[in-house]
Design a protein around this motif. Structure first.
Motif, PDB file in Angstrom:
ATOM      1  N   PRO A 190       0.812  -1.224   0.000  1.00  0.00           N
ATOM      2  CA  PRO A 190       0.000   0.000   0.000  1.00  0.00           C
ATOM      3  C   PRO A 190       0.840   1.266   0.000  1.00  0.00           C
ATOM      4  CG  PRO A 190      -0.074  -1.088   2.140  1.00  0.00           C
ATOM      5  CD  PRO A 190       0.606  -2.033   1.213  1.00  0.00           C
ATOM      6  N   ILE A 191       2.053   1.232   0.555  1.00  0.00           N
ATOM      7  CA  ILE A 191       2.903   2.421   0.559  1.00  0.00           C
ATOM      8  C   ILE A 191       3.423   2.690  -0.843  1.00  0.00           C
ATOM      9  CG2 ILE A 191       4.909   3.497   1.655  1.00  0.00           C
ATOM     10  CD1 ILE A 191       4.573   1.595   3.964  1.00  0.00           C
ATOM     11  N   GLN A 194       1.042   4.865  -2.640  1.00  0.00           N
ATOM     12  CA  GLN A 194       1.147   6.273  -2.286  1.00  0.00           C
ATOM     13  C   GLN A 194       2.322   6.941  -2.989  1.00  0.00           C
ATOM     14  OE1 GLN A 194       0.924   7.064   1.910  1.00  0.00           O
ATOM     15  NE2 GLN A 194      -0.403   5.310   2.295  1.00  0.00           N
ATOM     16  N   THR A 197       1.539   7.733  -6.603  1.00  0.00           N
ATOM     17  CA  THR A 197       0.608   8.827  -6.867  1.00  0.00           C
ATOM     18  C   THR A 197       1.154  10.184  -6.429  1.00  0.00           C
ATOM     19  OG1 THR A 197      -0.445   8.374  -4.722  1.00  0.00           O
ATOM     20  CG2 THR A 197      -1.397   7.331  -6.675  1.00  0.00           C
ATOM     21  N   LEU A 198       2.457  10.280  -6.134  1.00  0.00           N
ATOM     22  CA  LEU A 198       3.019  11.584  -5.792  1.00  0.00           C
ATOM     23  C   LEU A 198       2.881  12.533  -6.969  1.00  0.00           C
ATOM     24  CD1 LEU A 198       6.304  10.710  -3.850  1.00  0.00           C
ATOM     25  CD2 LEU A 198       4.222  11.713  -2.945  1.00  0.00           C
ATOM     26  N   GLU A 216       4.321   5.360   7.627  1.00  0.00           N
ATOM     27  CA  GLU A 216       3.215   4.598   7.053  1.00  0.00           C
ATOM     28  C   GLU A 216       3.248   3.138   7.502  1.00  0.00           C
ATOM     29  OE1 GLU A 216       0.675   5.678   5.397  1.00  0.00           O
ATOM     30  OE2 GLU A 216       1.386   7.759   5.458  1.00  0.00           O
TER      31      GLU A 216
END
Length: 330
Positions: A190-191, A194, A197-198, A216
């Protein structure tokens, strides 16, 4: 005639004093000049640990890779002249490592602190070429059950080796690191989503990147601990509710199979009427026994009379032997 007195006034000039920031700037300038003029003064920096290159590593010394990581980080943080950087590196070396730097000075008059580290890399580091290390770096992927922070640390160690081999420039480390993370991390992490999507594909510095990832991971660990008990209880409930019925069904099926095997071994042709759980009509379950005749003639084999009253001619002994355990007249 009247006397007139002319009075002249003189203005006193006002002095404009410089602001306080001016004196602060002067103080900083004096401090920087003092540092430049006396490079041998120790300003409380943290010294590197001793490295000699001896194997096995003696007590109190560092292994090569650990020492090299600290030296690379120190060069980025030391805000001192180049001569003092080289001095700080040299004072942490002894034995074979110190001899390698001494040989470098003899062969190359003007060398930098990074040249010292590259010489140590050639002497004690990995033997692969820069292109080989880049190939290995591009094929480093996150392992199963490996946290993303551990994967980033493995990448960073390889990046230092590539920089020392002049495979990439130190200023490009953040961009190269982020590119490999997006390509080599598990897509189920999941990290990783993230980081993917930066905005604008931002390449975070190592300090910001590892801080974000570890925070996270801590949040995910807390969520996992919070939901672990209820999930385990739910699994146990499902096993209890559904397990008994399934076990009972399996026991019933095994019992039926055992009965069928027992009946088949006994020679029964139709065992279904005994093992089936549903009621079977009575007409289909009744077995009519076949009564064998008892008055069999042992002379001719006929039925309805005995040997002593047989109308047929007398046969030789043993000419007719009925099925069974008959052994003839005793």
């Amino acid at each position: 005639m009247s006397d007139t007195v002319e009075v002249t006034t003189t203005s006193v000039p006002t002095t404009n004093y410089p602001p306080a920031s001016f004196f602060m700037d002067i103080g900083k300038l004096v401090e920087s000049v003092r540092k430049m003029s006396s490079p041998s003064v120790n300003y409380g920096y943290r010294k590197l640990r001793i490295f000699s290159g001896v194997q096995p590593v003696p007590p109190g010394e560092e292994e090569y890779e650990t020492w090299m990581e600290q030296a690379m980080q120190a060069l980025e943080e030391w805000d001192v002249p180049e001569a003092q950087k080289k001095q700080r590196i040299t004072e942490s070396l002894k034995g074979v490592a110190a001899e390698a730097i001494r040989n470098l000075k003899f062969s190359q008059e003007s060398c930098t602190a990074y040249d010292y580290l590259r010489m140590l890399q050639d002497e004690f580091g990995r033997t692969e070429k820069a292109t080989d290390l880049i190939f290995l770096f591009e094929h480093m992927f996150q392992r199963e059950n490996e946290q993303l922070s551990e994967y980033i640390r493995r990448l960073n160690k390889m990046l230092y080796q590539i920089v020392l081999k002049k495979g990439i420039e130190a200023r490009d480390m953040d961009q190269v690191r982020m590119k490999q993370i997006l390509r080599g991390a598990l897509s189920s992490d999941p990290i990783w989503i993230q980081l993917k999507t930066l905005q604008g594909g931002t390449s975070l510095q190592y300090s910001d990147l590892i801080k974000m990832v570890r925070e996270e991971e801590a949040i995910l660990e807390e969520k996992k601990k919070g939901s672990g008990f209820s999930f385990a209880a739910e699994v146990r409930t499902l096993n209890v509710s559904n397990g008994n019925s399934e076990v009972d069904q399996l026991k019933a099926q095994v019992s039926q199979l055992m009965q069928m095997l027992t009946l088949l071994s006994a020679g029964v042709k139709s065992p279904l009427e005994k093992v089936t759980s549903e009621p079977v009509p009575e007409s289909t379950t009744q077995v009519v026994p076949i009564k064998k005749p008892s008055n069999i003639c042992y002379n001719c084999g006929g039925v309805g009379h005995y040997r002593n009253t047989c109308p047929s001619p007398s046969n030789a002994r043993g000419s007719y032997r009925p099925a069974g355990n008959y052994r003839g007249p005793q």
